[in-house]
Scaffold this active site. Sequence first.
Site, mmCIF file in Angstrom:
data_model
loop_
_atom_site.group_PDB
_atom_site.id
_atom_site.type_symbol
_atom_site.label_atom_id
_atom_site.label_comp_id
_atom_site.label_asym_id
_atom_site.label_seq_id
_atom_site.Cartn_x
_atom_site.Cartn_y
_atom_site.Cartn_z
ATOM 1 N N ASN A 106 0.983 1.585 3.413
ATOM 2 C CA ASN A 106 2.316 2.136 3.180
ATOM 3 C C ASN A 106 3.100 2.241 4.477
ATOM 4 O O ASN A 106 2.542 2.521 5.536
ATOM 5 C CB ASN A 106 2.217 3.523 2.536
ATOM 6 C CG ASN A 106 1.499 3.477 1.196
ATOM 7 O OD1 ASN A 106 1.404 2.408 0.582
ATOM 8 N ND2 ASN A 106 0.955 4.599 0.768
ATOM 9 N N HIS A 123 0.731 -1.985 7.827
ATOM 10 C CA HIS A 123 1.918 -2.809 7.556
ATOM 11 C C HIS A 123 3.149 -2.280 8.284
ATOM 12 O O HIS A 123 4.264 -2.708 8.004
ATOM 13 C CB HIS A 123 2.189 -2.879 6.044
ATOM 14 C CG HIS A 123 1.114 -3.648 5.323
ATOM 15 N ND1 HIS A 123 0.999 -3.649 3.958
ATOM 16 C CD2 HIS A 123 0.113 -4.420 5.778
ATOM 17 C CE1 HIS A 123 -0.037 -4.401 3.601
ATOM 18 N NE2 HIS A 123 -0.601 -4.871 4.698
ATOM 19 N N CYS A 131 13.102 -4.594 19.181
ATOM 20 C CA CYS A 131 14.189 -5.504 19.535
ATOM 21 C C CYS A 131 13.703 -6.958 19.528
ATOM 22 O O CYS A 131 12.700 -7.296 20.157
ATOM 23 C CB CYS A 131 14.722 -5.147 20.936
ATOM 24 S SG CYS A 131 15.971 -6.300 21.501
ATOM 25 N N CYS A 154 19.192 -3.598 25.482
ATOM 26 C CA CYS A 154 19.807 -4.913 25.788
ATOM 27 C C CYS A 154 20.814 -5.348 24.743
ATOM 28 O O CYS A 154 21.324 -6.459 24.784
ATOM 29 C CB CYS A 154 18.698 -5.974 25.910
ATOM 30 S SG CYS A 154 18.063 -6.484 24.290
ATOM 31 N N PRO A 218 -4.863 4.762 -11.653
ATOM 32 C CA PRO A 218 -4.779 4.741 -13.119
ATOM 33 C C PRO A 218 -5.149 3.365 -13.677
ATOM 34 O O PRO A 218 -5.614 3.231 -14.799
ATOM 35 C CB PRO A 218 -3.312 5.066 -13.413
ATOM 36 C CG PRO A 218 -2.729 5.577 -12.151
ATOM 37 C CD PRO A 218 -3.572 5.075 -11.041
ATOM 38 N N ALA A 234 -3.685 10.073 -8.039
ATOM 39 C CA ALA A 234 -4.231 10.559 -6.763
ATOM 40 C C ALA A 234 -3.909 12.033 -6.526
ATOM 41 O O ALA A 234 -4.771 12.806 -6.091
ATOM 42 C CB ALA A 234 -3.668 9.705 -5.630
HETATM 43 N N1 APR Z 1 -2.165 7.504 -8.163
HETATM 44 C C1 APR Z 1 -2.969 6.474 -7.780
HETATM 45 N N2 APR Z 1 -2.635 5.169 -7.938
HETATM 46 C C2 APR Z 1 -1.450 4.894 -8.528
HETATM 47 C C3 APR Z 1 -0.558 5.907 -8.971
HETATM 48 C C4 APR Z 1 -0.971 7.255 -8.771
HETATM 49 N N3 APR Z 1 -0.196 8.276 -9.171
HETATM 50 N N4 APR Z 1 0.542 5.309 -9.519
HETATM 51 C C5 APR Z 1 0.344 3.973 -9.418
HETATM 52 N N5 APR Z 1 -0.857 3.724 -8.841
HETATM 53 C C6 APR Z 1 -1.449 2.419 -8.519
HETATM 54 C C7 APR Z 1 -1.041 1.289 -9.430
HETATM 55 O O1 APR Z 1 -1.902 1.233 -10.558
HETATM 56 C C8 APR Z 1 -1.252 0.080 -8.509
HETATM 57 O O2 APR Z 1 -2.580 -0.393 -8.598
HETATM 58 O O3 APR Z 1 -0.958 2.060 -7.248
HETATM 59 C C9 APR Z 1 -1.023 0.648 -7.112
HETATM 60 C C10 APR Z 1 0.259 0.174 -6.478
HETATM 61 O O4 APR Z 1 0.135 -1.212 -6.270
HETATM 62 P P1 APR Z 1 1.307 -1.994 -5.515
HETATM 63 O O5 APR Z 1 2.616 -1.566 -6.063
HETATM 64 O O6 APR Z 1 0.925 -3.454 -5.533
HETATM 65 O O7 APR Z 1 1.237 -1.455 -4.018
HETATM 66 P P2 APR Z 1 0.207 -1.858 -2.878
HETATM 67 O O8 APR Z 1 -1.124 -2.209 -3.436
HETATM 68 O O9 APR Z 1 0.283 -0.797 -1.851
HETATM 69 O O10 APR Z 1 0.892 -3.200 -2.268
HETATM 70 C C11 APR Z 1 0.281 -3.724 -1.101
HETATM 71 O O11 APR Z 1 2.072 -5.298 -0.905
HETATM 72 O O12 APR Z 1 4.321 -5.463 -1.140
HETATM 73 C C12 APR Z 1 3.324 -5.459 -0.213
HETATM 74 O O13 APR Z 1 3.304 -4.717 2.003
HETATM 75 C C13 APR Z 1 3.494 -4.276 0.688
HETATM 76 O O14 APR Z 1 1.900 -2.625 1.407
HETATM 77 C C14 APR Z 1 2.371 -3.346 0.280
HETATM 78 C C15 APR Z 1 1.315 -4.321 -0.218
#
Ligand code: APR
Length: 242
Positions: A106, A123, A131, A154, A218, A234
Amino acid sequence: MKNAVDDQLKKVTQKIASSEAVVVLTGAGISAESGIPTFRGEDGLWKKHRAEDLATPEAFQRNPQLVWEWYQWRRGIIAAKKANPAHEALTLLESSIRQFLLITQNVDGLHGRAGSRKMIEMHGNIWKMWCTVCGEKMENHALDLPPLPQCVKCEGLLRPDIVWFGEAIQSGHLEQSIQACQNSDTMLVIGTSGVVQPAASFASIAKESGAYVVEINPKPYLLDIADVTLSGKAAELLPKII
Ligand code: APR
C-alpha cells in the site's frame, strides 16, 4: 460455524505468541475498512481507470498532468481517512515480537500513521515524490499541488514516489523482504489479491522455508499454501488475534 472460526483464531493466536520471528504482507484490503477503495474489488480503483493509462512510466512520459491528476485525487481521498484497528493491531504486534517485519504494497501511508516502524513500503508512498531531473526526494502532504509540481531545488518536474508497473522494486527492499520470508516462523498475508509480483510469491517462499502461513481475506487466494485461512475482514479479525 462460529466455534470453528474461534478455534482457528485461537490456533493463530497461540502460534503468533510462540513465534520468535513474524513477517506480515499487506495489500489494499487492510485499508478497505478505512474507506480507501481497493484496486480490484467491485468498487475497485482500476474499474474507473486503466492501470496502463496511469501507473506506468510511459503514461507519465505521455501525459504527466493526467497522472498527477489521478494521484491528487487519491491523495485527497486518503487524506480524509484514518488508520483502522487492523493497522493498529499490527503496531502492537511489532512491539511484542523480537524479529518483525511488515511489508506493505500500500502507498496510502496508513501503517506509518498507525505507528508501524519496522516496515517496507514496497510500492512507495503517495505522500512522497522525487525530482525527475536532479533526483531530490521530498515528502509533501499538500492537497493543492500545482498540476505539474516542480522541484524546490532545480524546478524540474516531480513525480510520485511510487513503483509503477514495469518498474523495479527499490534495491534492498526485495532482498530484505525475501530474507524475512525465509527466516520467519509465522507469516500473515492480509488483504491482498496476490496478483502483482514480486509480493505474490512471498507466501510460497515463506512456506518453503517452513513458516506457518495465515491468510486473512474475505476472498482468500492462498488456498493450498496457507496453514490457516481466515475468510473475513482484517479490522475485525486482527484485533481478536493480536
Ligand atoms: N479485509 C481483508 N481483506 C480485504 C478486505 C478487508 N476488509 N476487503 C477486501 N479485501 C481483499 C480483497 O478480497 C482482495 O483480495 O483485499 C484484496 C485487495 O486486492 P487488490 O485490490 O488487488 O489490492 P492489492 O492486492 O494490494 O494490489 C496489489 O496492485 O494495483 C497494484 O500497486 C498496486 O499495491 C497494489 C498491487
